[in-house]
Design an enzyme around this catalytic site. Structure first.
Site, PDB file in Angstrom:
ATOM      1  N   HIS A   1       0.840  -1.204   0.000  1.00 59.88           N
ATOM      2  CA  HIS A   1       0.000   0.000   0.000  1.00 59.88           C
ATOM      3  C   HIS A   1       0.865   1.241   0.000  1.00 59.88           C
ATOM      4  O   HIS A   1       2.086   1.154   0.084  1.00 59.88           O
ATOM      5  CB  HIS A   1      -1.013  -0.017   1.149  1.00 59.88           C
ATOM      6  CG  HIS A   1      -0.443   0.096   2.537  1.00 59.88           C
ATOM      7  ND1 HIS A   1       0.390  -0.856   3.077  1.00 59.88           N
ATOM      8  CD2 HIS A   1      -0.590   1.049   3.498  1.00 59.88           C
ATOM      9  CE1 HIS A   1       0.708  -0.489   4.309  1.00 59.88           C
ATOM     10  NE2 HIS A   1       0.146   0.662   4.591  1.00 59.88           N
TER      11      HIS A   1
ATOM     12  N   HIS B   1       1.348   3.972   1.957  1.00 63.81           N
ATOM     13  CA  HIS B   1       1.859   4.769   3.075  1.00 63.81           C
ATOM     14  C   HIS B   1       3.385   4.901   3.031  1.00 63.81           C
ATOM     15  O   HIS B   1       4.086   3.951   2.670  1.00 63.81           O
ATOM     16  CB  HIS B   1       1.418   4.162   4.411  1.00 63.81           C
ATOM     17  CG  HIS B   1      -0.035   4.396   4.695  1.00 63.81           C
ATOM     18  ND1 HIS B   1      -0.789   3.584   5.507  1.00 63.81           N
ATOM     19  CD2 HIS B   1      -0.873   5.389   4.268  1.00 63.81           C
ATOM     20  CE1 HIS B   1      -2.023   4.052   5.567  1.00 63.81           C
ATOM     21  NE2 HIS B   1      -2.108   5.132   4.822  1.00 63.81           N
TER      22      HIS B   1
ATOM     23  N   ASP C   1       5.626   4.843   5.223  1.00 64.44           N
ATOM     24  CA  ASP C   1       6.434   3.878   5.979  1.00 64.44           C
ATOM     25  C   ASP C   1       6.474   2.504   5.301  1.00 64.44           C
ATOM     26  O   ASP C   1       6.965   1.530   5.878  1.00 64.44           O
ATOM     27  CB  ASP C   1       5.941   3.770   7.431  1.00 64.44           C
ATOM     28  CG  ASP C   1       4.544   3.209   7.548  1.00 64.44           C
ATOM     29  OD1 ASP C   1       3.637   3.668   6.810  1.00 64.44           O
ATOM     30  OD2 ASP C   1       4.335   2.297   8.373  1.00 64.44           O
ATOM     31  N   HIS C   2       5.950   2.425   4.057  1.00 65.45           N
ATOM     32  CA  HIS C   2       6.043   1.191   3.270  1.00 65.45           C
ATOM     33  C   HIS C   2       6.698   1.418   1.904  1.00 65.45           C
ATOM     34  O   HIS C   2       7.079   0.457   1.242  1.00 65.45           O
ATOM     35  CB  HIS C   2       4.655   0.560   3.099  1.00 65.45           C
ATOM     36  CG  HIS C   2       4.081   0.146   4.420  1.00 65.45           C
ATOM     37  ND1 HIS C   2       4.028  -1.160   4.840  1.00 65.45           N
ATOM     38  CD2 HIS C   2       3.608   0.889   5.453  1.00 65.45           C
ATOM     39  CE1 HIS C   2       3.529  -1.208   6.070  1.00 65.45           C
ATOM     40  NE2 HIS C   2       3.265   0.029   6.458  1.00 65.45           N
TER      41      HIS C   2
ATOM     42  N   HIS D   1      -7.420  -1.209   5.937  1.00 65.81           N
ATOM     43  CA  HIS D   1      -6.467  -0.199   6.424  1.00 65.81           C
ATOM     44  C   HIS D   1      -6.443   0.970   5.426  1.00 65.81           C
ATOM     45  O   HIS D   1      -6.540   2.135   5.820  1.00 65.81           O
ATOM     46  CB  HIS D   1      -5.095  -0.858   6.562  1.00 65.81           C
ATOM     47  CG  HIS D   1      -3.985   0.065   6.936  1.00 65.81           C
ATOM     48  ND1 HIS D   1      -3.945   0.731   8.133  1.00 65.81           N
ATOM     49  CD2 HIS D   1      -2.853   0.434   6.266  1.00 65.81           C
ATOM     50  CE1 HIS D   1      -2.834   1.468   8.184  1.00 65.81           C
ATOM     51  NE2 HIS D   1      -2.158   1.302   7.068  1.00 65.81           N
TER      52      HIS D   1
ATOM     53  N   ASP E   1      -0.175  -3.818   6.231  1.00 68.60           N
ATOM     54  CA  ASP E   1      -0.843  -3.363   7.451  1.00 68.60           C
ATOM     55  C   ASP E   1      -2.273  -3.878   7.533  1.00 68.60           C
ATOM     56  O   ASP E   1      -3.149  -3.216   8.101  1.00 68.60           O
ATOM     57  CB  ASP E   1      -0.833  -1.828   7.520  1.00 68.60           C
ATOM     58  CG  ASP E   1       0.550  -1.262   7.800  1.00 68.60           C
ATOM     59  OD1 ASP E   1       1.486  -2.044   8.039  1.00 68.60           O
ATOM     60  OD2 ASP E   1       0.684  -0.027   7.776  1.00 68.60           O
TER      61      ASP E   1
ATOM     62  N   HIS F   1       4.669  -4.394  10.614  1.00 67.59           N
ATOM     63  CA  HIS F   1       5.094  -3.733  11.859  1.00 67.59           C
ATOM     64  C   HIS F   1       5.326  -4.710  13.006  1.00 67.59           C
ATOM     65  O   HIS F   1       4.640  -5.730  13.110  1.00 67.59           O
ATOM     66  CB  HIS F   1       4.029  -2.722  12.324  1.00 67.59           C
ATOM     67  CG  HIS F   1       3.916  -1.514  11.450  1.00 67.59           C
ATOM     68  ND1 HIS F   1       4.643  -0.370  11.661  1.00 67.59           N
ATOM     69  CD2 HIS F   1       3.154  -1.285  10.348  1.00 67.59           C
ATOM     70  CE1 HIS F   1       4.332   0.526  10.732  1.00 67.59           C
ATOM     71  NE2 HIS F   1       3.431  -0.004   9.920  1.00 67.59           N
TER      72      HIS F   1
HETATM   73 FE    FE Z   1       2.501   0.931   8.194  1.00 68.70          FE
HETATM   74 ZN    ZN Z   2      -0.076   1.713   6.541  1.00 66.17          ZN
END
Ligand code: FE
Ligand code: ZN
Length: 241
Positions: free
Chosen positions: A55, A57, A59-60, A113, A132, A170
């Site tokens: 996805h 985001h 942080d990915h 998510h 996530d 995570h």
């Molecule tokens: Fe994440």
């Molecule tokens: Zn995420």
């Protein structure tokens, strides 16, 4: 020809997942950063063939430009999220099959998510890359999707073979555990998983990958019998301190 999956810690609690084929070829899923991934890849021969994205985001995906510049890796992500992902070499949709280092990965819908979130199931290697959507003892926050979508996503992932390795985005297991035990205080499998996760963290190890069998037995979000129950416990977790 099966792949192995190894977590690479990124940022404070993210994991990028390094996939390695028997012939040494490498791929990575959800690189939050490029430096920690390069630090693992370079001693292994300094080649990266493929980047898989679950996805959009940051942080990915934030490690993607640096890894593409350094290795020329091809990038695979959801066609539905093409407009907000780094440039894709292959845009895929649920139901598609992707070649990952010679193994077949099924692209699974896993909205909830985010809308457009996908998961990759590499059946011959018993690997699930689920971003996530599904965490050990938890699930992702409903930032864009609905409880109905998350219920369907978790049901589809929980239907995979029990030995499937849950490679999620995570290291949330211990904080998820503190909430999960309030939902199912008498669940022996949950208590055992919590003890296992505490021992893993105390030893400085990741609690992941988990397995689908473990999540079916211990994860209250996977075990929620209906959409209303899932919505209720998701809201409870959102407000849990
Ligand atoms: Fe994440
Ligand atoms: Zn995420």
């Amino acid at each position: 020809m099966a792949l192995t999956a190894t977590p690479i810690p990124c940022l404070s609690d993210n994991y990028a997942w390094l996939l390695r084929a028997a012939d040494g070829r490498l791929a990575v899923c959800d690189p939050a950063e490029d430096a920690p991934v390069a630090a693992v890849i370079d001693p292994m021969g300094g080649k990266l063939d493929l980047i898989l994205l679950t996805h959009h985001h940051g942080d990915h995906v934030a490690g993607v430009p640096g890894l593409v510049a350094r290795y020329g890796a091809k990038v695979v992500g959801a066609a539905a999220d093409k407009h907000r992902l780094p440039p894709l070499d292959q845009a895929v949709s649920p139901g598609d099959t992707v070649d990952v280092l010679g193994s077949k990965a099924a692209v699974l819908a896993s909205d909830g998510h985010t809308r457009g979130h996908i998961a990759f199931h590499i059946a011959d290697s018993h690997i699930l890359l689920c971003g996530d959507t599904l965490f050990s003892l938890g699930c992702g926050r409903l930032l864009e999707g609905t409880a109905e979508q998350m219920f369907a996503s978790l049901a589809a992932l929980a239907a995979l073979p029990g030995e499937t390795l849950v490679c999620c985005g995570h290291e949330y297991t211990e904080s998820n555990a503190r909430f999960a035990i309030t939902v199912e205080p008498d669940n022996a499998a949950l208590k055992a998983r919590i003890a296992e996760a505490q021992a893993q963290r105390a030893a400085g190890k990741p609690t992941l990958p988990s397995t689908i069998a473990s999540e079916r037995a211990a994860n209250p979000f996977v075990r929620a019998p209906d959409i209303a129950t899932l919505a209720h416990i998701r809201a409870g977790k959102d407000n849990f301190r």
